[in-house]
Design an enzyme around this catalytic site. Structure first.
Site, PDB file in Angstrom:
ATOM      1  N   LYS A 200       0.794  -1.194  -0.057  1.00 27.77           N
ATOM      2  CA  LYS A 200      -0.019   0.098   0.164  1.00 27.77           C
ATOM      3  C   LYS A 200       1.044   1.264  -0.006  1.00 27.77           C
ATOM      4  CE  LYS A 200      -3.557   2.499   2.427  1.00 27.77           C
ATOM      5  NZ  LYS A 200      -4.676   2.405   3.409  1.00 27.77           N
ATOM      6  N   ARG A 210     -11.331   9.475   1.808  1.00 27.25           N
ATOM      7  CA  ARG A 210     -10.951  10.249   3.193  1.00 27.25           C
ATOM      8  C   ARG A 210     -12.125  11.141   3.241  1.00 27.25           C
ATOM      9  NH1 ARG A 210      -4.483  11.174   2.869  1.00 27.25           N
ATOM     10  NH2 ARG A 210      -4.116   9.041   2.711  1.00 27.25           N
ATOM     11  N   LYS A 223       0.631  10.463   5.761  1.00 24.89           N
ATOM     12  CA  LYS A 223       0.754   8.972   5.817  1.00 24.89           C
ATOM     13  C   LYS A 223       2.333   8.380   5.500  1.00 24.89           C
ATOM     14  CE  LYS A 223      -4.271   8.039   6.334  1.00 24.89           C
ATOM     15  NZ  LYS A 223      -5.220   7.129   6.393  1.00 24.89           N
ATOM     16  N   LYS A 254      -2.265  -1.357  -3.723  1.00 25.77           N
ATOM     17  CA  LYS A 254      -2.978  -0.388  -3.682  1.00 25.77           C
ATOM     18  C   LYS A 254      -2.293   0.673  -3.723  1.00 25.77           C
ATOM     19  CE  LYS A 254      -5.974   1.661  -0.391  1.00 25.77           C
ATOM     20  NZ  LYS A 254      -6.663   1.836   0.989  1.00 25.77           N
ATOM     21  N   SER A 280     -10.432   5.130  -4.594  1.00 24.15           N
ATOM     22  CA  SER A 280     -11.295   6.213  -4.858  1.00 24.15           C
ATOM     23  C   SER A 280     -10.913   7.117  -5.847  1.00 24.15           C
ATOM     24  CB  SER A 280     -11.631   7.065  -3.651  1.00 24.15           C
ATOM     25  OG  SER A 280     -10.433   7.458  -2.931  1.00 24.15           O
ATOM     26  N   TYR A 319     -15.394   0.310  -6.738  1.00 26.98           N
ATOM     27  CA  TYR A 319     -16.475   0.884  -6.552  1.00 26.98           C
ATOM     28  C   TYR A 319     -17.476   0.692  -7.775  1.00 26.98           C
ATOM     29  CZ  TYR A 319     -13.953   3.120  -3.045  1.00 26.98           C
ATOM     30  OH  TYR A 319     -13.109   3.152  -1.827  1.00 26.98           O
TER      31      TYR A 319
HETATM   32  C1  PBG Z   1      -7.371   3.677   5.213  1.00 25.42           C
HETATM   33  C2  PBG Z   1      -7.898   3.208   3.921  1.00 25.42           C
HETATM   34  C3  PBG Z   1      -7.666   4.178   2.889  1.00 25.42           C
HETATM   35  C4  PBG Z   1      -8.212   3.480   1.923  1.00 25.42           C
HETATM   36  C5  PBG Z   1      -8.731   2.159   2.448  1.00 25.42           C
HETATM   37  N1  PBG Z   1      -8.409   2.073   3.790  1.00 25.42           N
HETATM   38  C6  PBG Z   1      -7.327   5.359   2.615  1.00 25.42           C
HETATM   39  C7  PBG Z   1      -5.703   5.848   3.233  1.00 25.42           C
HETATM   40  O1  PBG Z   1      -4.997   4.987   3.556  1.00 25.42           O
HETATM   41  O2  PBG Z   1      -5.622   6.994   3.528  1.00 25.42           O
HETATM   42  C8  PBG Z   1      -8.436   4.144   0.530  1.00 25.42           C
HETATM   43  C9  PBG Z   1      -9.337   3.424  -0.228  1.00 25.42           C
HETATM   44  C10 PBG Z   1      -9.808   4.445  -1.514  1.00 25.42           C
HETATM   45  O3  PBG Z   1      -9.011   5.497  -1.852  1.00 25.42           O
HETATM   46  O4  PBG Z   1     -10.578   3.951  -2.173  1.00 25.42           O
HETATM   47  N2  PBG Z   1      -7.263   2.844   6.312  1.00 25.42           N
END
Ligand code: PBG
Length: 330
Positions: A200, A210, A223, A254, A280, A319
């Protein structure tokens, strides 16, 4: 193998008709490959559209159950829950994350009661419950690793207790997979699967997510101290190796589309169930362009998902899942 020289080989011969093209098609996208991420919220008969995710709404549990039943009827095998937590329950200690009666755990129970064959995946991370929007506990501006892992284990056990089939740790703390696997084994949940968000990246493509979980305005800093630098391949592969060794059953890359090279490398190297998350921001980009008439939405949706199959993924979180399922049906 190299094709014969022209004109013995004419690549266009097999592109001439749809039947010929389909006969020689190398990869396929099917509804069984899809996991549908869904945002849930408190209330009854609530559907709150998320502005930055056209076509996606936060759903109260009753509405989510109806949507899940439709998805299940379409053949979608799994749904992944993400909670929008009431602001009053977002604290520094994130205790709501392991409350057996929290929104996610109530939703899991309702889903398993209604649709026992639909696989329920959850997210393990503290961001929907954290006053500061981070995935981990924060002290003096530092994200704490080992304390966070303890909290994540409590969160995961509560989800397993509620009936989750697949746990999805997305927090990127070190040691969480091993700790979770050990706790699941010792608490009688040895059949609960872990789909680790292993590779990730610290991505800008998570923005609309978010917004959807209400973490955007709260996030202090970024992050980068726990998610992977987007420039790094070897580090991503090391994280996958580590998570598999610690007991992950499946691994995820991801975001998805900007990281197809990582998907391919993970599949080739580990030959284990490999998933991608079409996040997203990827969805929002395609939807925005389609809504402007700049892209054919249906076409790019299917093409973007086929790319994951070509890159070696076994499945994709998207999605688009219900829309894809309908498109694939005919
Ligand atoms: C955080 C989490 C995130 C997503 C899934 N779990 C966002 C992040 O790490 O800030 C993102 C999924 C998406 O953008 O569709 N635990």
């Amino acid at each position: 193998m190299t094709p014969a020289p022209f004109p013995a080989a004419r690549m266009r011969r097999l592109r001439r008709t749809r039947a010929l093209r389909e006969m020689v098609q190398e990869n396929g996208l099917c509804v069984r490959d899809l996991i549908w991420p869904v945002f849930i919220c408190e209330g009854h008969k609530v559907q709150q559209p998320v502005a930055s995710l056209p076509g996606v709404s936060r759903l109260s549990i009753d509405e989510m159950l109806r949507a899940a039943a439709d998805a299940h009827a379409l053949g979608i095998p799994a749904i992944c829950l993400f909670p929008y937590t009431d602001p009053a329950q977002r604290t520094e200690d994130c205790a709501e994350a392991w409350n057996p009666e929290n929104l996610t755990n109530r939703a899991i129970r309702a889903l398993k009661a209604d649709l026992p064959d639909l696989m329920v995946m959850t997210d393990i991370a503290l961001d929907p419950y954290n006053a500061n929007g981070h995935d981990g506990l924060v002290r003096d501006g530092v994200i704490l690793n080992d304390e966070t892992v303890e909290a994540l284990v409590r969160q995961g056990l509560a989800q397993a207790e509620a009936g989750a089939d697949i746990l999805g740790p997305s927090d990127m703390m070190d040691g969480r997979i091993g700790a979770l696997r050990l706790a699941l084994e010792s608490e009688g949940h040895s059949d609960v699967a872990i789909l680790s968000y292993a590779a990730k990246f610290a991505s800008g493509f998570y923005g609309p997510f978010r917004d959807a979980v209400g973490a955007a305005g709260r996030l202090v800093g970024d992050k980068a101290t726990y998610q992977i630098n987007p420039a790094n391949t070897q580090e991503a592969l090391a994280c996958v190796a580590r998570d598999l060794a610690e007991g992950a059953d499946m691994v995820m890359v991801k975001p998805g589309m900007p990281y197809l090279d990582i998907c391919r490398a993970v599949k080739d190297r580990f030959q284990r169930p490999t998933f991608a998350y079409q996040v997203s921001g990827e969805y929002a980009m395609l939807m925005a362009a389609a809504e402007n008439g700049w892209l054919d939405g249906e076409k790019v949706m299917l093409e973007s998902l086929m790319a994951f199959k070509r890159a070696g993924c076994d499945g994709v979180l998207s999605y688009f899942a219900p829309r894809v399922a309908r498109a694939l049906q005919g």
